[in-house]
Design an enzyme around this catalytic site. Structure first.
Site, short mmCIF file in Angstrom:
data_model
loop_
_atom_site.label_atom_id
_atom_site.label_comp_id
_atom_site.label_asym_id
_atom_site.label_seq_id
_atom_site.Cartn_x
_atom_site.Cartn_y
_atom_site.Cartn_z
N SER A 575 0.85 -1.19 0.00
CA SER A 575 0.00 0.00 0.00
C SER A 575 0.89 1.25 0.00
O SER A 575 1.64 1.44 -0.95
CB SER A 575 -0.96 -0.03 1.19
OG SER A 575 -1.99 0.92 1.03
N ASP A 650 -8.78 -4.63 -6.37
CA ASP A 650 -8.42 -3.68 -5.32
C ASP A 650 -9.27 -2.42 -5.46
O ASP A 650 -9.21 -1.73 -6.47
CB ASP A 650 -6.92 -3.33 -5.44
CG ASP A 650 -6.40 -2.57 -4.23
OD1 ASP A 650 -7.20 -1.90 -3.56
OD2 ASP A 650 -5.18 -2.63 -3.99
N HIS A 682 -7.68 -5.14 -1.60
CA HIS A 682 -6.37 -4.51 -1.33
C HIS A 682 -5.43 -5.44 -0.58
O HIS A 682 -4.22 -5.38 -0.76
CB HIS A 682 -6.59 -3.23 -0.53
CG HIS A 682 -5.37 -2.38 -0.40
ND1 HIS A 682 -4.59 -2.01 -1.48
CD2 HIS A 682 -4.78 -1.81 0.69
CE1 HIS A 682 -3.58 -1.26 -1.07
NE2 HIS A 682 -3.67 -1.13 0.24
#
Length: 705
Positions: A575, A650, A682
């Site tokens: 991320s 995602d 995600h």
């Protein structure tokens, strides 16, 4: 010498010889939970401590004695677990259970169900113990089911574009839900979000005979955002009014709270620039705006994360949290908006208001007053602000507070302490703290080779700020050897990787890497949490830049160590950490030989409005910042081996990021590797996480050693 004697002599020497697999270490693994420190699952019935078990629940005393109050077999129907049992009424022997088909209150003294409510088909359910009414969403519409089991439909226009009773503003500003009951249980405040004007991101479901289009509403930075309003439904009149907050365009409404008399609603209102925050009150009956009680502005951003909380013993005063003096602290106000006093102050952060000790008139909080890496518990006197420690002053402590606030369950760990559970009297913690559990290290008990976990600090790139790190070394570490080293990085807001909890808060994958002969290094740079406003806001309008400077200070430290192979340094993150991984590789291609970037942000113009604009402003107002932080034009700088991994679906860092970077690499002639998890969001769920971490590990095995 007998064989038995020989075995007895060899056993201690070879006791710690067992090697881990990812099935042991990864949370999706088949053996993960068997290797966690022993735990107790406890809650409160008033001030009586209660245990929670799979098949039963009951009383738990400070001597560890359990008295069973009920078992699931006592209750009519099919019940799968008692771990979620609640005891909502301090003066009644009732346990609340919900099996997603029915919700019951069971009298565990009389052994009979005294109340039952249908719960089938609910999502986002929110039950109120006073009225016994529950709010929930079904087929996009908001409903209330009253205590007599009658269903009341509050809305008719709900859809994927008109969202009711759910979290809004993409879970930013401390928002985790979309319904808010009044204290008397007779009124329900709820969010309505119109996102019809928000652009669809074209997600695709491939698990059909022909792939199907399943778009997400995704407001990107600088683009049109959604419109949020707040409704109030009255169970008595069966009428709904909306708060008269004005035009909701480019505004955020958050941290909804009720007055103790259920007549007034309070919420923080924030402009789209997120630099002007106001606390406003509304009449719950009419929806009329009553008053602006507080205003806070900033040349960067204000981030309200917590609703106001009224003192249980004084309905005219409330506590508000703010970091306006540089650190998140408690402020005492009256309901007219007059500041009475600042309750806490100093170079530390109040992390959580746990609750109140009503008898002592104190606030129970979690704070890092003792050390930036420690989370400790304190009772704050509301008269003089004195902070009385409630724990040993070390480690990371989490509290479960009793009804009166005079007792708490303190679950904590320290770097060399797996888990301890104490019960503490918040009025006199020194004299009345009892240990319920001291857990052993299951890795050690079961004979696994355990790596070395170390901690220290170094100076940030500004030369003055302390940054804290964790290092994980192989169990058979030899300081005369040189080791390939992987930097694990996150680096973004609202997270930190180094704490004074067990093994310095180490992730299990680090143990797996150490077992395979790597050193793993983790550094919390400026921009991460729990270090105060200026530490966090140092990255404003240029995400990744200050963070990289600090991470390179970590690299310099690693290179100073004789056992680190400076030619074999890798980096991995997910991320924001994926963004940092690629940023480090393309800005310092001579340093990082291998990287694995998961779910990486590539260009902040593709990230969502609320988070992205808080830290970067809009692409229109900060074009230089967006250009500087974008990785697209740096694809040509990639030299080392880089694997990019993403969930195909995602909805947080949408696949446009990865795919656009791949296109830039193709144009530049650079060669990253790419792997996709079909159907995954995600983060990889369940056992797929084991597959993911094996893939990450193998990439370093193939190219860094």
């Amino acid at each position: 010498m007998t064989l038995f004697t020989l075995l007895a002599m060899l056993l201690p020497m070879n006791a710690q010889t067992k090697l881990f697999t990812l099935e042991d270490l990864n949370y999706g693994g088949s053996n993960f939970y068997n290797l966690q420190p022993q735990n107790l699952y406890l809650t409160w019935w008033g001030d009586q401590m209660m245990y929670l078990d799979a098949e039963e629940g009951g009383k738990y005393d400070t001597n560890g004695q359990r008295t069973t109050c009920f078992s699931l077999s006592d209750i009519e129907g099919t019940w799968h677990s008692a771990y979620s049992a609640e005891y909502p009424y301090a003066d009644q022997p009732l346990v609340l259970l919900d099996n997603h088909r029915q919700r019951v209150l069971f009298d565990f003294e009389k052994k009979q169900t005294v109340w039952r409510q249908t719960s089938r088909g609910e999502s986002n359910s929110d039950w109120n113990k006073v009225s016994k009414a529950v709010a929930y969403v079904k087929n996009n519409q908001l409903y209330v089911r009253t205590s007599d089991d009658m269903e009341h439909q509050l809305t008719t226009d709900g859809s994927r574009e008109i969202v009711y009773g759910q979290s809004v503003h993409r879970n930013e500003f401390g928002i985790t839900k979309g319904t808010f009951w009044s204290p008397d249980g007779m009124q329900l405040a709820f969010y309505r979000m119109d996102q019809s004007m928000v652009t669809d991101y074209p997600q695709v479901d491939i698990f059909n005979r022909t792939a199907q289009y399943e778009p997400d509403k995704y407001p990107m930075a600088g683009e049109t955002s959604h419109l949020v309003t707040v409704g109030v439904y009255n169970l008595t009149t069966k009428k709904t009014v909306y708060l008269q907050a004005g035009d909701p365009t480019d505004r955020y409404f958050t941290n909804i709270a009720w007055s103790p008399d259920s007549k007034t609603i309070y919420m923080f209102e924030l402009n789209r620039d997120q630099n002007d925050c106001r606390l406003v009150s509304y009449d719950a009956t009419t929806g009329e705006r009553k008053a602006e009680l507080y205003r806070e502005t900033s040349d960067k951003y204000v981030e309200p994360l917590n609703p106001i909380v009224f003192l249980p013993w004084n309905a005219d005063q409330f506590i508000m949290q703010s970091q306006r003096d540089g650190f998140n602290h408690l402020y005492l106000y009256n309901k007219s908006g007059k500041l009475i006093k600042q309750l806490t102050q100093g170079a530390f952060v109040i992390m959580e208001v746990v609750g109140f000790n009503k008898k002592d008139r104190s606030v129970i909080v979690q704070a890092n007053k003792n050390h930036p890496l420690c989370h400790n518990l304190f009772a704050v006197n509301t008269s003089n602000g004195k902070m009385t420690p409630l724990d040993n002053g070390r480690g990371v402590h989490n509290a479960i507070l009793s009804e009166s606030g005079q007792m708490l369950i303190d679950k904590y760990s320290e770097p060399d302490v797996p888990r301890v559970i104490n019960v503490v009297n918040t009025s006199n913690a020194k004299a009345h703290t009892t240990t319920l559990l001291t857990a052993e290290d299951p890795w050690k008990a079961k004979g696994f080779q355990i790596p070395l976990f170390e901690n220290g600090s170094l100076k940030a790139a500004d030369g003055t700020t302390d940054l804290y790190w964790r290092m994980v070394k192989p169990a058979n570490f030899d300081p005369t050897k040189k080791y390939p080293t992987v930097i694990y990085v996150y680096g973004g807001p609202h997270a930190n990787n180094v704490q004074a909890s067990f093994r310095w808060y180490s992730r299990s994958w680090e143990t797996y890497m150490a077992q395979k002969g790597y050193i793993v290094f983790i550094l919390d740079n400026r921009g991460s949490q729990y270090r105060g406003r200026d530490f966090e806001q140092a990255t404003f309008r240029q995400l990744g830049q200050i963070e990289m400077q600090d991470q390179m200070q970590g690299v310099a430290y690693l290179k100073s160590l004789p056992y680190v192979d400076a030619e074999k340094i890798g980096v991995h993150g997910w991320s924001f950490g994926g963004f940092m991984t690629i940023s480090l590789m393309v800005n310092h291609p001579d340093v990082f030989k291998v990287g694995v970037a998961g779910g990486p942000v590539i260009d902040w113009k593709w990230y969502e409005v609320m988070y992205g604009e808080r830290y970067m402003d809009t692409p229109q107002s900060n074009p230089d910042g967006y250009k500087k932080t974008s990785l697209l034009h740096q694809a040509k700088n990639l030299r080392g081996k880089l694997q990019i991994i993403t969930g195909y679906n995602d909805d947080t860092v949408v696949p446009q990021h990865c795919l656009s970077f791949l296109a830039a690499c193709i144009e530049a002639g650079t060669q990253p590797d790419f792997f996709v998890y079909p159907g995954e969001p995600h983060n990889m769920r369940g056992h797929q996480s084991v597959h993911l971490h094996e893939r990450i590990t193998q990439y370093f095995e193939d190219y860094l050693k």
